[in-house]
Design an enzyme around this catalytic site. Structure first.
Site, PDB file in Angstrom:
ATOM      1  N   LEU A  33       0.806  -1.114   0.198  1.00  0.00           N
ATOM      2  CA  LEU A  33       0.087   0.048  -0.012  1.00  0.00           C
ATOM      3  C   LEU A  33       0.586   1.267  -0.147  1.00  0.00           C
ATOM      4  O   LEU A  33       1.923   1.282   0.562  1.00  0.00           O
ATOM      5  CB  LEU A  33      -0.734  -0.102   1.198  1.00  0.00           C
ATOM      6  N   GLU A  35       0.062   5.849  -0.411  1.00  0.00           N
ATOM      7  CA  GLU A  35      -0.617   7.053  -0.125  1.00  0.00           C
ATOM      8  C   GLU A  35      -1.983   6.923  -1.036  1.00  0.00           C
ATOM      9  O   GLU A  35      -2.994   7.409  -0.441  1.00  0.00           O
ATOM     10  CB  GLU A  35       0.023   8.460  -0.282  1.00  0.00           C
ATOM     11  N   GLY A  36      -1.794   6.556  -2.163  1.00  0.00           N
ATOM     12  CA  GLY A  36      -2.964   6.418  -3.262  1.00  0.00           C
ATOM     13  C   GLY A  36      -4.062   5.521  -2.488  1.00  0.00           C
ATOM     14  O   GLY A  36      -5.143   5.614  -2.354  1.00  0.00           O
ATOM     15  N   HIS A  37      -3.576   4.330  -1.951  1.00  0.00           N
ATOM     16  CA  HIS A  37      -4.604   3.425  -1.277  1.00  0.00           C
ATOM     17  C   HIS A  37      -4.992   3.938  -0.112  1.00  0.00           C
ATOM     18  O   HIS A  37      -6.309   3.819   0.076  1.00  0.00           O
ATOM     19  CB  HIS A  37      -3.824   2.012  -0.940  1.00  0.00           C
ATOM     20  N   GLN A  61      -5.895 -12.304 -12.893  1.00  0.00           N
ATOM     21  CA  GLN A  61      -5.499 -11.143 -13.651  1.00  0.00           C
ATOM     22  C   GLN A  61      -4.008 -10.806 -14.046  1.00  0.00           C
ATOM     23  O   GLN A  61      -3.943  -9.729 -14.771  1.00  0.00           O
ATOM     24  CB  GLN A  61      -6.017  -9.774 -12.971  1.00  0.00           C
ATOM     25  N   GLY A 148      -9.266   3.767  -7.213  1.00  0.00           N
ATOM     26  CA  GLY A 148      -8.561   4.773  -7.800  1.00  0.00           C
ATOM     27  C   GLY A 148      -8.969   5.198  -9.264  1.00  0.00           C
ATOM     28  O   GLY A 148      -9.012   4.225 -10.133  1.00  0.00           O
ATOM     29  N   LYS A 150      -6.688   6.286 -10.973  1.00  0.00           N
ATOM     30  CA  LYS A 150      -5.553   5.805 -11.905  1.00  0.00           C
ATOM     31  C   LYS A 150      -5.748   4.633 -12.917  1.00  0.00           C
ATOM     32  O   LYS A 150      -5.267   4.766 -13.999  1.00  0.00           O
ATOM     33  CB  LYS A 150      -4.231   5.489 -10.888  1.00  0.00           C
ATOM     34  N   LEU A 185       1.138   7.832  -8.123  1.00  0.00           N
ATOM     35  CA  LEU A 185       1.501   6.641  -7.190  1.00  0.00           C
ATOM     36  C   LEU A 185       0.855   5.192  -7.724  1.00  0.00           C
ATOM     37  O   LEU A 185      -0.040   5.174  -8.223  1.00  0.00           O
ATOM     38  CB  LEU A 185       1.222   6.732  -5.699  1.00  0.00           C
ATOM     39  N   ARG A 188       4.043  -0.330  -8.466  1.00  0.00           N
ATOM     40  CA  ARG A 188       4.986  -0.723  -9.555  1.00  0.00           C
ATOM     41  C   ARG A 188       6.083   0.317  -9.452  1.00  0.00           C
ATOM     42  O   ARG A 188       7.207   0.003  -9.961  1.00  0.00           O
ATOM     43  CB  ARG A 188       4.407  -0.995 -10.889  1.00  0.00           C
TER      44      ARG A 188
HETATM   45  O1  PAF Z   1      -6.619  -2.244  -8.710  1.00  0.00           O
HETATM   46  C1  PAF Z   1      -6.217  -3.281  -7.977  1.00  0.00           C
HETATM   47  O2  PAF Z   1      -5.280  -3.238  -7.098  1.00  0.00           O
HETATM   48  C2  PAF Z   1      -6.579  -4.661  -8.677  1.00  0.00           C
HETATM   49  O3  PAF Z   1      -6.879  -4.590  -9.852  1.00  0.00           O
HETATM   50  C3  PAF Z   1      -7.997  -4.960  -7.706  1.00  0.00           C
HETATM   51  C4  PAF Z   1      -9.081  -4.078  -8.105  1.00  0.00           C
HETATM   52  C5  PAF Z   1      -7.835  -5.031  -6.092  1.00  0.00           C
HETATM   53  C6  PAF Z   1      -8.723  -6.445  -8.061  1.00  0.00           C
HETATM   54  O4  PAF Z   1      -7.654  -7.531  -7.819  1.00  0.00           O
END
Ligand code: PAF
EC number: 6.3.2.1
Length: 282
Positions: A33, A35-37, A61, A148, A150, A185, A188
């Protein structure tokens, strides 16, 4: 703050809140995590009685050549940050807990808006997001879910299937959080070398310069070409530079609000960003 690792444990923690008709806010994340989260959690805190944050690196994903194995997993640090911003419950399931041991035969695939932008470079990615987010929505059953801006296309995909499938919650999009130098932010960003980190803010500078160019009357195709040249000149390998309507439809000229999108690589790190440009008829 509690941490639950099983669906049953989470239900046991949430059921009293549900019975008391508390408003439940949910922030799905893949951890590591920043600051964006934390800003998503702060928004949730403002609107909701109970805030649940999930931390789950969702294998389905990631493409075969993507960073699933190396994706940073920093649960203890994340728990400390979440406690500080007033999260009530962390849901950190294992892959086994989320997907079980039997094969999954159901997919959720949003058409049209996924066959574009990041969907072209990452086949299957948005199906994987749609499946896991739907599962998480069913597990948490929140009133509000926070994402977000982003990941603008991801947010649009989630809004679409929530509407199409009548999932009973409200999706809230939260503006991009940027470092002081403008870099959006992202977990990655941690992959960037010092040299590439110093080059990375060129994405936002390019987006802002494009906004200025559009507002001063330059034609959209030229603006997009100039963005590509600027990014290539700054050392990026450009995946795409595109403009779409706010609903992700193609747009040829700047005659309504639009969103500029960039996906570009610095070394092995792929960065994305976007900027909404408001149209005012003169
Ligand atoms: O944006 C993310 O971090 C992921 O794609 C999410 C929405 C948590 C789904 O795994």
């Amino acid at each position: 703050m509690k941490t639950e690792t099983t669906i049953q444990g989470l239900a046991a923690s949430l059921n009293p809140a549900r019975a008391a008709r508390k408003i439940i806010g949910f922030v799905p994340t893949m951890g590591n995590l920043h600051e964006g989260h934390l800003n998503l959690v702060r928004e949730a805190r403002k609107l909701c009685d109970i805030v649940v944050v999930s931390i789950f690196v969702n294998p389905i994903q990631f493409g075969p050549n993507e960073d699933f194995d190396n994706y940073p997993r920093t649960l203890e640090q994340d728990q400390r940050l979440l406690a500080d911003v007033g999260c009530d419950i962390v849901f950190a399931p294992t892959v086994e807990q989320m997907y079980g041991s039997k094969p999954r035969l159901t997919n959720i695939s949003v058409s049209d808006i996924t066959n574009d932008l990041c969907g072209l470079q990452r086949p299957g990615h948005f199906d994987g997001v749609a499946v896991v987010v739907t599962k998480l929505f069913n597990i948490v059953q929140p009133n509000y879910a926070f994402f977000g801006q982003k990941d603008y296309q991801q947010l649009a995909v989630i809004r679409q299937f929530v509407r199409d499938l009548n999932i009973p919650l409200e999706v809230i999009g939260v503006p991009i959080t940027r470092a002081e130098d403008g870099l959006a932010l992202s977990s990655r960003n941690g992959y960037l070398s010092a040299e590439n980190r110093a080059a990375a803010p060129a994405i936002y500078k390019t987006l802002k310069a494009a906004e200025q160019a559009l507002l001063s009357g330059d034609a959209l195709p030229k603006v997009l070409e100039d963005m590509k040249s600027a990014l290539t000149g700054a050392g990026f390998v450009v995946d795409y530079v595109e403009a779409r309507t706010t609903e992700l439809q193609k747009i040829e000229q700047f005659n309504e609000d639009l969103v500029l999108f960039v996906a570009a690589k610095l070394g092995a790190t792929r960065l994305i960003d976007n900027l909404q440009v408001k149209y005012t008829a003169s």
